[in-house]
Design a protein around this motif. Sequence first.
Motif, mmCIF file in Angstrom:
data_model
loop_
_atom_site.group_PDB
_atom_site.id
_atom_site.type_symbol
_atom_site.label_atom_id
_atom_site.label_comp_id
_atom_site.label_asym_id
_atom_site.label_seq_id
_atom_site.Cartn_x
_atom_site.Cartn_y
_atom_site.Cartn_z
ATOM 1 N N LYS A 23 0.834 -1.205 0.000
ATOM 2 C CA LYS A 23 0.000 0.000 0.000
ATOM 3 C C LYS A 23 0.872 1.259 0.000
ATOM 4 C CE LYS A 23 -4.294 1.072 2.270
ATOM 5 N NZ LYS A 23 -5.043 0.845 3.506
ATOM 6 N N SER A 24 2.036 1.163 0.649
ATOM 7 C CA SER A 24 2.925 2.330 0.703
ATOM 8 C C SER A 24 3.790 2.427 -0.568
ATOM 9 C CB SER A 24 3.831 2.241 1.940
ATOM 10 O OG SER A 24 4.789 1.211 1.756
ATOM 11 N N GLY A 25 3.484 1.604 -1.557
ATOM 12 C CA GLY A 25 4.252 1.655 -2.811
ATOM 13 C C GLY A 25 5.235 0.517 -2.949
ATOM 14 N N GLY A 26 5.260 -0.370 -1.969
ATOM 15 C CA GLY A 26 6.210 -1.472 -1.960
ATOM 16 C C GLY A 26 6.016 -2.448 -3.104
ATOM 17 N N TYR A 27 7.116 -2.972 -3.593
ATOM 18 C CA TYR A 27 7.206 -3.955 -4.687
ATOM 19 C C TYR A 27 6.808 -3.375 -6.053
ATOM 20 C CZ TYR A 27 8.356 -7.482 -1.233
ATOM 21 O OH TYR A 27 8.981 -8.176 -0.225
ATOM 22 N N ARG A 28 6.534 -2.055 -6.119
ATOM 23 C CA ARG A 28 6.273 -1.452 -7.430
ATOM 24 C C ARG A 28 7.584 -1.291 -8.201
ATOM 25 N NH1 ARG A 28 2.264 3.417 -6.153
ATOM 26 N NH2 ARG A 28 1.114 2.133 -4.666
ATOM 27 N N ALA A 29 8.650 -0.962 -7.476
ATOM 28 C CA ALA A 29 9.956 -0.858 -8.142
ATOM 29 C C ALA A 29 10.359 -2.209 -8.711
ATOM 30 C CB ALA A 29 11.005 -0.358 -7.163
ATOM 31 N N LEU A 216 21.226 -1.816 0.650
ATOM 32 C CA LEU A 216 20.194 -2.540 -0.111
ATOM 33 C C LEU A 216 18.819 -1.912 0.072
ATOM 34 C CD1 LEU A 216 21.570 -6.077 0.721
ATOM 35 C CD2 LEU A 216 21.400 -5.129 -1.587
ATOM 36 N N CYS A 217 18.566 -1.345 1.253
ATOM 37 C CA CYS A 217 17.268 -0.720 1.508
ATOM 38 C C CYS A 217 17.067 0.524 0.636
ATOM 39 C CB CYS A 217 17.129 -0.356 2.986
ATOM 40 S SG CYS A 217 16.885 -1.799 4.043
ATOM 41 N N ASN A 218 18.138 1.132 0.166
ATOM 42 C CA ASN A 218 18.030 2.299 -0.713
ATOM 43 C C ASN A 218 17.576 1.927 -2.122
ATOM 44 O OD1 ASN A 218 19.164 5.068 0.332
ATOM 45 N ND2 ASN A 218 20.438 3.503 1.291
ATOM 46 N N VAL A 219 17.863 0.688 -2.519
ATOM 47 C CA VAL A 219 17.706 0.308 -3.929
ATOM 48 C C VAL A 219 16.269 0.427 -4.462
ATOM 49 C CG1 VAL A 219 17.990 -1.629 -5.549
ATOM 50 C CG2 VAL A 219 19.829 -1.044 -3.950
ATOM 51 N N PRO A 220 15.242 -0.048 -3.726
ATOM 52 C CA PRO A 220 13.885 0.084 -4.276
ATOM 53 C C PRO A 220 13.513 1.550 -4.545
ATOM 54 C CG PRO A 220 13.872 -1.340 -2.338
ATOM 55 C CD PRO A 220 15.234 -0.747 -2.431
ATOM 56 N N HIS A 221 13.940 2.435 -3.681
ATOM 57 C CA HIS A 221 13.582 3.858 -3.818
ATOM 58 C C HIS A 221 14.282 4.483 -5.022
ATOM 59 C CE1 HIS A 221 11.603 3.376 -0.004
ATOM 60 N NE2 HIS A 221 12.711 2.846 0.473
ATOM 61 N N ILE A 222 15.505 4.073 -5.255
ATOM 62 C CA ILE A 222 16.233 4.580 -6.427
ATOM 63 C C ILE A 222 15.539 4.121 -7.707
ATOM 64 C CG2 ILE A 222 18.415 4.415 -7.723
ATOM 65 C CD1 ILE A 222 19.815 4.133 -4.942
ATOM 66 N N ALA A 224 12.425 3.219 -7.998
ATOM 67 C CA ALA A 224 11.058 3.753 -8.084
ATOM 68 C C ALA A 224 11.067 5.218 -8.521
ATOM 69 C CB ALA A 224 10.346 3.608 -6.743
ATOM 70 N N ASN A 225 12.053 5.982 -8.055
ATOM 71 C CA ASN A 225 12.008 7.441 -8.244
ATOM 72 C C ASN A 225 13.116 8.010 -9.114
ATOM 73 O OD1 ASN A 225 9.743 7.777 -6.358
ATOM 74 N ND2 ASN A 225 11.230 7.160 -4.810
ATOM 75 N N GLY A 226 14.097 7.199 -9.442
ATOM 76 C CA GLY A 226 15.149 7.648 -10.351
ATOM 77 C C GLY A 226 16.375 8.209 -9.669
ATOM 78 N N ALA A 227 17.460 8.216 -10.427
ATOM 79 C CA ALA A 227 18.759 8.643 -9.901
ATOM 80 C C ALA A 227 18.775 10.137 -9.544
ATOM 81 C CB ALA A 227 19.862 8.327 -10.910
ATOM 82 N N GLU A 228 18.097 10.957 -10.362
ATOM 83 C CA GLU A 228 18.124 12.404 -10.107
ATOM 84 C C GLU A 228 17.420 12.741 -8.798
ATOM 85 O OE1 GLU A 228 20.018 14.629 -11.649
ATOM 86 O OE2 GLU A 228 20.689 12.840 -12.714
ATOM 87 N N TRP A 229 16.257 12.120 -8.593
ATOM 88 C CA TRP A 229 15.535 12.298 -7.327
ATOM 89 C C TRP A 229 16.437 11.897 -6.148
ATOM 90 C CZ3 TRP A 229 14.589 8.169 -3.981
ATOM 91 C CH2 TRP A 229 13.810 8.458 -2.851
ATOM 92 N N TYR A 230 17.125 10.759 -6.300
ATOM 93 C CA TYR A 230 17.952 10.240 -5.209
ATOM 94 C C TYR A 230 19.070 11.216 -4.870
ATOM 95 C CZ TYR A 230 20.522 6.983 -2.300
ATOM 96 O OH TYR A 230 21.159 6.391 -1.234
ATOM 97 N N LYS A 231 19.676 11.767 -5.912
ATOM 98 C CA LYS A 231 20.772 12.720 -5.672
ATOM 99 C C LYS A 231 20.245 13.978 -4.982
ATOM 100 C CE LYS A 231 22.672 12.135 -9.914
ATOM 101 N NZ LYS A 231 23.581 12.319 -11.045
ATOM 102 N N SER A 232 19.002 14.353 -5.319
ATOM 103 C CA SER A 232 18.442 15.586 -4.749
ATOM 104 C C SER A 232 18.154 15.465 -3.256
ATOM 105 C CB SER A 232 17.168 15.981 -5.504
ATOM 106 O OG SER A 232 16.086 15.172 -5.082
#
Lengths: 427, 154
Positions: A23-29, A216-222, A224-232
């Motif tokens: 529900k929080s967006g998990g496993y979409r990445a 490893l916990c960072n990987v789904p978010h990267i 899901a949202n892209g490298a530019e978002w992550y750097k920001s």
Amino acid sequence: METPLTGNIRPDREPPSLKEYEKSGGYRALARVVSGLAPAEVTAIVKDSTLMGRGGAGFPTGLKWSFVPMGVDAPPGPRYLVANADEMEPGTFKDRVLMEGDPHQLVEGMIISAYAIQATTAFIFLRADYDLAEKRLKRAVAEAYEAGYLGKNIMRSAYSLEMYVHVSAGRYICGEETALLNSLEGKRAIPRARPPFPQVSGLFGKPTVVDNVETLCNVPHILANGAEWYKSLSLTAIGGTKMYGVSGRVNRPGWWELPMGTTVREIVEVHAGGMRPGYALRGLLPGGASTDFLVEQHLDTPMDFTSIPKVGSRMGTGTMIILDGKTCPVAFVLNLLKFFAHESCGWCTPCREGLPWVARIVKAIEEGQGEARDLSVLEEHCVALAPGRTFCALAPGAVEPLQSALKYFREDFERHIKERGCPWRAA
Amino acid sequence: MLSDKEREEIEAEMARYPHKRAMVPEALRIVQTHRGWISDESVRDVAELMGMSAEEIDTIASSYNMIFRRPVGRHVILFCDNVSCWIMRSDAVRDHLVKRLAAGPGETTKDGRYTVLPSACLGDCHHAPVMMVDDEMHGNLTPEKIDRILERYT
């Protein structure tokens, strides 16, 4: 302020179930990855994100993955991804928070990372004493199998992966990645010579990537949202947020997920609430026991992999230990050295013999039996146990707090020797 | 001799690993779960199951902190003596624990209830000083809190 790693974490309550995590967006990445991205594309995105290993060394994660031979270069047979969940660095409690608080996040991060290197099997190498994390991770892995996120043909794709929680039998050296691999093979946990690096010849001689839990916990978010978002998310050139923590005589010891590059001062004074009344800050180890002391003049340094080395230390695990004015720096260092001497695996002589030697000298100083020449003997050992002189990083890490204590708290060592005892005990 | 249950549990885990030998620490953990510790007899039993010598098994068993080669009490107390707890005066709390149990680090109480083991950092440093009793964490320890915790285990 965004807190992707800890958004789902509710301290002192059960972690999100699979349904809640989804529900929080998990496993979409993961869905995006297995349905439309080539392994090399996943690695490229992680490379672009500037994600660096959160276990302490800060090695670029995407680059590490890219050393795994792929395609026509790939040897036949299995290949492995291992989550280093052997959190045992004194003063470090960040991976526990992530595993207990949101186990599915680690599981998803591992599946995506495993896909990037086309691993066939993934192990979570978990510290023996993390019983609650064990329970929650085993449940999460079982739920992920049930839902088709693990096992054969993940989400109806061509990719298959098995995942196991391996509970360690307990030893600090298991956190060293090649000792970890030996331990996972059922042997004594002693480090291996490199090369070959694990990416080429690791677990059971097969290509293997070992990554820290927080990494490893960072990987789904990267993904899901892209490298530019992550750097920001970061205040500096290295992307992302960071799990920071503080222990010692502060008002609010604890952990916080903050932008990478938050200053030491902000973490200590704002988030940890500053020193308790009656206690002054004398120094701190920025990231676990194997890092050099920082002192007052360094407080405005950003906590990241490039800024902390410029002031003579390392960010390490990012969880700080505070030395206050009512605590003896010599006894503080002695506590660390006794630990490291005990945990030396005994494989190489400088570490096996050198650390107990150093610990004995510091003990003698603390107990009033020190001699003037002891300080130069200690300094010699800081060089003799430096990187390159030992088989692995245990001993070099062990002498980091010692060498910096000799620099910043030298007068305290000298006073112990001159007054033939510990001024803090006498007081 | 290993029980059928122990043997079954060990064999069930073997599928994960390409070599039987990789199961040694896990097999020792399983036997320890059933028996509390690893006796010389258990070392020989595991050796036989793994097709290895007892000496090979013991060299592995003795290298891990959480494999007990001596009997322990019904409950094992892991008392953190690392730096973050030490700063928070874990020494004073440990002294109280030792006095109260009349068992020092590495020793078992006369009634066989507790074994006290010093432990590396338990990774809960913001609640220092901490200890574990079996699989439960206890933080922000004080002598009074220790007294209350010790009442809870039989």
